[in-house]
Design a protein around this motif. Structure first.
Motif, PDB file in Angstrom:
ATOM      1  N   VAL A  65      34.387  39.657  36.628  1.00 13.15           N
ATOM      2  CA  VAL A  65      35.111  40.856  36.181  1.00 13.15           C
ATOM      3  C   VAL A  65      36.346  40.534  35.332  1.00 13.15           C
ATOM      4  O   VAL A  65      36.905  41.435  34.719  1.00 13.15           O
ATOM      5  CB  VAL A  65      35.518  41.738  37.380  1.00 13.15           C
ATOM      6  N   ARG A 123      36.568  46.366  31.812  1.00 14.05           N
ATOM      7  CA  ARG A 123      37.732  47.266  31.676  1.00 14.05           C
ATOM      8  C   ARG A 123      37.354  48.653  32.207  1.00 14.05           C
ATOM      9  O   ARG A 123      38.087  49.262  32.975  1.00 14.05           O
ATOM     10  CB  ARG A 123      38.161  47.385  30.202  1.00 14.05           C
ATOM     11  N   HIS A 182      37.252  48.721  35.947  1.00 10.78           N
ATOM     12  CA  HIS A 182      38.570  48.826  36.580  1.00 10.78           C
ATOM     13  C   HIS A 182      39.167  50.218  36.400  1.00 10.78           C
ATOM     14  O   HIS A 182      39.871  50.719  37.280  1.00 10.78           O
ATOM     15  CB  HIS A 182      39.511  47.728  36.061  1.00 10.78           C
ATOM     16  N   GLU A 183      38.878  50.833  35.247  1.00 10.90           N
ATOM     17  CA  GLU A 183      39.381  52.200  35.047  1.00 10.90           C
ATOM     18  C   GLU A 183      38.708  53.158  36.032  1.00 10.90           C
ATOM     19  O   GLU A 183      39.360  54.049  36.579  1.00 10.90           O
ATOM     20  CB  GLU A 183      39.183  52.630  33.593  1.00 10.90           C
ATOM     21  N   THR A 214      40.095  45.476  45.457  1.00  9.28           N
ATOM     22  CA  THR A 214      41.018  44.565  44.780  1.00  9.28           C
ATOM     23  C   THR A 214      40.206  43.553  43.975  1.00  9.28           C
ATOM     24  O   THR A 214      39.032  43.318  44.268  1.00  9.28           O
ATOM     25  CB  THR A 214      41.955  43.843  45.766  1.00  9.28           C
ATOM     26  N   THR A 215      40.851  43.003  42.959  1.00 13.79           N
ATOM     27  CA  THR A 215      40.212  41.968  42.141  1.00 13.79           C
ATOM     28  C   THR A 215      40.989  40.664  42.304  1.00 13.79           C
ATOM     29  O   THR A 215      42.218  40.659  42.257  1.00 13.79           O
ATOM     30  CB  THR A 215      40.192  42.397  40.662  1.00 13.79           C
ATOM     31  N   THR A 220      35.572  41.374  42.153  1.00 14.56           N
ATOM     32  CA  THR A 220      36.185  42.546  42.787  1.00 14.56           C
ATOM     33  C   THR A 220      35.509  42.781  44.130  1.00 14.56           C
ATOM     34  O   THR A 220      34.281  42.770  44.226  1.00 14.56           O
ATOM     35  CB  THR A 220      36.003  43.795  41.896  1.00 14.56           C
TER      36      THR A 220
END
Ligand SMILES: C[S@@+](CC[C@H](N)C(=O)[O-])C[C@H]1O[C@@H](n2cnc3c(N)ncnc32)[C@H](O)[C@@H]1O
Length: 226
Positions: A167, A187, A190-191, A206-207, A220
């Motif tokens: 990720v 991206r 995550h958004e 969490t990543t 993640t």
């Protein structure tokens, strides 16, 4: 720090913490001989996934991205004898080799590979009313990761753990104008997770950034809350 040092440290870890495993060595050798890309998890990372599935007490696992079955075997070995693992793979040639490797590992009774685009296979699993999985590992084409995660949620229950690999992409996830569709996929992923925080929270996630023999990346970890 250099790639060379990260790789040396992975070897150091493998030599001290991982048992010799001729079967898994054969799986990797057979995959290389058949011309599969060398993009399986590293042994240390695969063992981490195996331990995570055991810590979680997973009895059912869904994997996206089988390749030659290396991570599939590690995850299959985390299951009890009546467990089940479904792995989704696009490439029929990879799936065939993975099946042979899984058979060799004595796990054929627990593991089913579904061949085809993962988005279609996920849709079919949802439409069939498949029981929710305890543990889901997303490691297929990176562009579609947000869609995979959304489908994974539909195949989850509260308490399901979803791990998504690759990720961070050499840090490219912070480049809004990256031309790499895989970085853009991560991206968007995550958004999506960020947007989930704003409503009635569906997952806690969490990543973690990582370095190792496969370079600088990350994964993640998401826990399904509802
Ligand atoms: C990183 S590899 C998986 C590695 C494997 N999990 C391991 O560690 O041994 C990604 C895999 O996803 C498969 N893949 C790519 N696009 C796909 C799609 N649309 N649907 C299903 N699988 C796909 C590739 O063929 C490849 O085998």
């Amino acid at each position: 720090m250099s790639q060379e040092r990260w790789s040396e440290v992975d070897v150091f870890i493998e030599e001290r913490l991982l048992d010799p495993d001729p079967l898994l060595d054969e799986v990797l050798a057979a995959s290389a001989q058949a011309g599969l890309p060398a993009i399986a998890l590293t042994p240390a990372h695969a063992r981490y996934m195996h331990l995570l599935a055991r810590v979680h007490g997973a009895r059912s696992i869904l994997e996206l991205g089988t390749l030659g079955g290396y991570s599939t075997i590690w995850l299959g070995r985390a299951l009890p004898s009546d467990g089940r693992l479904v792995s989704l793979e696009l490439n029929p040639r990879y799936a065939e080799l993975a099946s042979a490797n899984i058979e060799r590992a004595g796990l054929a009774g627990l593991i089913k590979i579904i061949v085809g685009p993962a988005l279609d296979s996920l849709r079919a699993l949802i439409a069939e009313g498949t029981d929710p999985f305890d543990f889901i590992f997303i490691d297929a084409d990176k562009e579609n990761t947000p869609e995979y995660f959304q489908s994974a949620l539909e195949l989850s229950r509260p308490g399901t753990v979803i791990v998504t690999d690759n990720v961070v992409r050499d840090g490219a996830i912070v480049d809004a104008d990256s031309q790499d569709p895989r970085a853009q996929g991560m991206r968007r992923f995550h958004e999506l997770l960020g947007a989930d925080r704003l409503g009635p929270r569906r997952v806690s996630a969490t990543t973690i950034q990582t370095v190792g023999a496969k370079g600088y990346d990350g994964f993640t970890l998401a826990l399904v809350e509802r």
